[in-house]
Design a protein around this motif. Structure first.
Motif, PDB file in Angstrom:
ATOM      1  N   ASP A   1      39.985  41.070  33.145  1.00  0.00           N
ATOM      2  CA  ASP A   1      38.964  41.131  34.163  1.00  0.00           C
ATOM      3  C   ASP A   1      37.656  40.152  33.958  1.00  0.00           C
ATOM      4  OD1 ASP A   1      37.561  41.721  36.528  1.00  0.00           O
ATOM      5  OD2 ASP A   1      37.041  43.879  35.801  1.00  0.00           O
ATOM      6  N   PRO A   2      37.755  38.868  34.434  1.00  0.00           N
ATOM      7  CA  PRO A   2      38.690  38.599  35.759  1.00  0.00           C
ATOM      8  C   PRO A   2      39.790  37.707  35.094  1.00  0.00           C
ATOM      9  CG  PRO A   2      36.676  36.929  35.311  1.00  0.00           C
ATOM     10  CD  PRO A   2      36.676  38.312  34.319  1.00  0.00           C
TER      11      PRO A   2
ATOM     12  N   TYR B   1      43.286  35.150  36.935  1.00  0.00           N
ATOM     13  CA  TYR B   1      43.908  34.444  38.005  1.00  0.00           C
ATOM     14  C   TYR B   1      44.316  35.346  39.084  1.00  0.00           C
ATOM     15  CZ  TYR B   1      47.264  31.503  40.313  1.00  0.00           C
ATOM     16  OH  TYR B   1      48.220  30.755  41.167  1.00  0.00           O
ATOM     17  N   ALA B   2      43.696  35.056  40.404  1.00  0.00           N
ATOM     18  CA  ALA B   2      44.109  36.016  41.347  1.00  0.00           C
ATOM     19  C   ALA B   2      45.665  35.828  41.478  1.00  0.00           C
ATOM     20  CB  ALA B   2      43.338  35.598  42.701  1.00  0.00           C
ATOM     21  N   GLY B   3      46.424  34.983  41.411  1.00  0.00           N
ATOM     22  CA  GLY B   3      47.823  35.006  41.550  1.00  0.00           C
ATOM     23  C   GLY B   3      48.560  35.707  40.800  1.00  0.00           C
ATOM     24  N   MET B   4      48.153  36.080  39.558  1.00  0.00           N
ATOM     25  CA  MET B   4      48.645  37.195  38.489  1.00  0.00           C
ATOM     26  C   MET B   4      48.628  38.501  39.208  1.00  0.00           C
ATOM     27  SD  MET B   4      47.621  35.309  34.850  1.00  0.00           S
ATOM     28  CE  MET B   4      47.818  36.805  33.954  1.00  0.00           C
ATOM     29  N   ILE B   5      47.187  38.753  39.500  1.00  0.00           N
ATOM     30  CA  ILE B   5      46.803  40.045  40.151  1.00  0.00           C
ATOM     31  C   ILE B   5      47.641  40.360  41.592  1.00  0.00           C
ATOM     32  CG2 ILE B   5      45.269  41.682  41.180  1.00  0.00           C
ATOM     33  CD1 ILE B   5      43.130  40.068  39.579  1.00  0.00           C
ATOM     34  N   GLY B   6      47.909  39.319  42.212  1.00  0.00           N
ATOM     35  CA  GLY B   6      48.563  39.387  43.416  1.00  0.00           C
ATOM     36  C   GLY B   6      50.008  39.707  43.077  1.00  0.00           C
TER      37      GLY B   6
ATOM     38  N   TRP C   1      36.641  41.010  30.048  1.00  0.00           N
ATOM     39  CA  TRP C   1      36.128  40.151  29.237  1.00  0.00           C
ATOM     40  C   TRP C   1      34.518  40.352  28.992  1.00  0.00           C
ATOM     41  CZ3 TRP C   1      39.104  37.162  26.162  1.00  0.00           C
ATOM     42  CH2 TRP C   1      40.684  36.687  26.574  1.00  0.00           C
ATOM     43  N   ILE C   2      33.873  40.371  27.958  1.00  0.00           N
ATOM     44  CA  ILE C   2      32.717  40.673  27.694  1.00  0.00           C
ATOM     45  C   ILE C   2      32.194  39.380  26.790  1.00  0.00           C
ATOM     46  CG2 ILE C   2      32.872  43.082  27.998  1.00  0.00           C
ATOM     47  CD1 ILE C   2      33.206  43.461  24.975  1.00  0.00           C
ATOM     48  N   PRO C   3      30.927  39.228  27.214  1.00  0.00           N
ATOM     49  CA  PRO C   3      29.871  38.040  26.537  1.00  0.00           C
ATOM     50  C   PRO C   3      29.729  38.744  25.301  1.00  0.00           C
ATOM     51  CG  PRO C   3      28.874  38.966  28.312  1.00  0.00           C
ATOM     52  CD  PRO C   3      30.122  39.517  28.628  1.00  0.00           C
TER      53      PRO C   3
ATOM     54  N   THR D   1      35.628  37.200  43.700  1.00  0.00           N
ATOM     55  CA  THR D   1      35.630  38.692  44.334  1.00  0.00           C
ATOM     56  C   THR D   1      37.127  39.333  44.424  1.00  0.00           C
ATOM     57  OG1 THR D   1      34.127  37.734  45.877  1.00  0.00           O
ATOM     58  CG2 THR D   1      35.257  39.627  46.514  1.00  0.00           C
ATOM     59  N   ASN D   2      38.288  38.221  44.412  1.00  0.00           N
ATOM     60  CA  ASN D   2      39.491  38.805  44.290  1.00  0.00           C
ATOM     61  C   ASN D   2      40.109  38.360  43.171  1.00  0.00           C
ATOM     62  OD1 ASN D   2      39.344  39.788  47.084  1.00  0.00           O
ATOM     63  ND2 ASN D   2      39.343  37.625  47.813  1.00  0.00           N
ATOM     64  N   TRP D   3      39.273  38.136  42.084  1.00  0.00           N
ATOM     65  CA  TRP D   3      39.955  37.628  40.705  1.00  0.00           C
ATOM     66  C   TRP D   3      39.919  38.823  39.692  1.00  0.00           C
ATOM     67  CZ3 TRP D   3      41.114  32.366  39.276  1.00  0.00           C
ATOM     68  CH2 TRP D   3      41.552  31.407  40.306  1.00  0.00           C
ATOM     69  N   GLY D   4      39.904  40.151  40.017  1.00  0.00           N
ATOM     70  CA  GLY D   4      39.676  41.123  39.126  1.00  0.00           C
ATOM     71  C   GLY D   4      38.828  42.090  40.029  1.00  0.00           C
ATOM     72  N   GLY D   5      37.973  43.165  39.022  1.00  0.00           N
ATOM     73  CA  GLY D   5      37.594  44.320  39.487  1.00  0.00           C
ATOM     74  C   GLY D   5      35.830  43.810  39.590  1.00  0.00           C
ATOM     75  N   PRO D   6      35.144  44.973  39.251  1.00  0.00           N
ATOM     76  CA  PRO D   6      33.602  44.997  39.099  1.00  0.00           C
ATOM     77  C   PRO D   6      33.075  43.782  38.340  1.00  0.00           C
ATOM     78  CG  PRO D   6      34.434  47.265  38.996  1.00  0.00           C
ATOM     79  CD  PRO D   6      35.680  46.209  38.984  1.00  0.00           C
ATOM     80  N   GLU D   7      33.693  43.285  37.143  1.00  0.00           N
ATOM     81  CA  GLU D   7      33.328  42.377  36.324  1.00  0.00           C
ATOM     82  C   GLU D   7      33.375  41.112  37.029  1.00  0.00           C
ATOM     83  OE1 GLU D   7      31.617  42.874  33.461  1.00  0.00           O
ATOM     84  OE2 GLU D   7      31.746  45.056  33.794  1.00  0.00           O
TER      85      GLU D   7
END
Length: 308
Positions: A39-40, A42-47, A61-63, A269-275
């Motif tokens: 998270d995040p 590629y949107a195509g993977m989640i979809g 992912w965390i910085p 927005t659609n490439w993961g969740g809250p992160e």
């Protein structure tokens, strides 16, 4: 890359990497099964996980010290009795994160412990910056029989639109994967396959040149983004800009960047969740250096108008 020889029937030619992703999921996931993704991502993977009626389980992912690192504690907690696979891309799109050996080993250990498939989107695996080296998860002990490899000529060979990809699969999955492919699209277009073959045979020098150009463009972009909240890509074609401090959502920032600054930045927005929802994506791969050198002033002019 894997150190393992595969038989011809373990390699399935597909209509691009996207068909390969769907086939991999059709062959391994039942409705209600959970699939771990970053998270995040590629949107195509989640979809496609959702298309096969699977349930995405997101690990952020965390910085850390100016790099993206996979949250390994969250990875461990993401597994439950419904988990069937881990689905990762490396370098990761859209972050440009590149996984370390320790991170891949943590994924491998998880797959062994919980009897999971690793679906590995390797479409960009050699687009690496700053002298990073390819680490292939199927080369880790015991992982070749658990790893489904997805490849494509779209990214490394710059052949987007030719729609030629492939799957390299463990022997016990060949029948299921071939069935999914045959009843999905039958076969890629013949003329595209000939173009892909030529690229694979003669395109290695071109890849080295392309990576050099992409790294230069990444470097120019990051000089422009100094003082803004963005982590440089370690590989791939893009990186993220954190717009949460602007007082805007990713969708709002994307619209304003395009309308006022003439910068096309995709909202995550659609490439993961809250992160994902605090970022927009900047794709530097196809932008000339002269244009990239104007990005900083364009963004700062926008921010001055916002009072940010």
């Amino acid at each position: 890359q894997t150190g393992k020889a595969y038989e011809a029937d373990q390699v399935i030619i597909t209509c691009g990497g996207t068909e390969a992703m769907l086939n991999a999921l059709l062959a391994t996931i039942n409705p209600g099964d959970e699939v771990i993704l970053s998270d995040p991502t590629y949107a195509g993977m989640i979809g496609r996980v959702r298309l096969v009626r699977g349930v995405p389980r997101l690990v952020p992912w965390i910085p850390i010290n100016g790099e993206w690192r996979l949250d390994l504690e969250a990875l461990q907690k993401a597994v439950n009795k419904k988990t069937r696979a881990v689905f990762l891309m490396n370098p990761s799109m859209p972050t440009g994160a590149v996984m370390t050996l320790a991170e891949w080993q943590a994924v491998a250990d998880l797959c062994h412990k919980h009897d999971l498939w690793l679906i590995y989107n390797a479409a960009m695996e050699r687009i690496l910056f700053d002298n990073r080296q390819v680490i292939h998860p199927a080369a880790l002990e015991g992982m070749s029989e658990r790893t489904i490899i997805i490849g494509s000529v779209s990214k490394e060979y710059r052949m987007i639109g030719w729609r030629v990809g492939w799957l390299v699969v463990p022997e016990k999955l060949t029948e299921a994967m071939t069935t999914a492919h045959i009843y999905n699209v039958v076969t890629p277009v013949g003329i595209s396959q000939m173009g892909a073959l030529a690229a694979l045979q003669y395109g290695e020098k071109g890849l080295e040149q392309a990576v050099h150009i992409w790294q230069e463009r990444r470097d120019v972009l990051n000089r422009q983004l100094q003082g803004l909240n963005s982590i440089p890509a370690a590989g791939g074609w893009s990186q993220l800009l954190d717009v949460s401090e602007w007082g805007l959502t990713a969708d709002q920032a994307s619209e304003m960047l395009l309308a006022k600054s003439k910068i096309a930045a995709t909202p995550m927005t659609n490439w993961g969740g809250p992160e994902a929802q605090r970022y927009v994506r900047l794709v530097f791969s196809n932008e000339p250096v002269a244009r990239l050198r104007t990005v900083g002033s364009r963004i700062r002019n926008l921010l001055s108008g916002l009072g940010a």
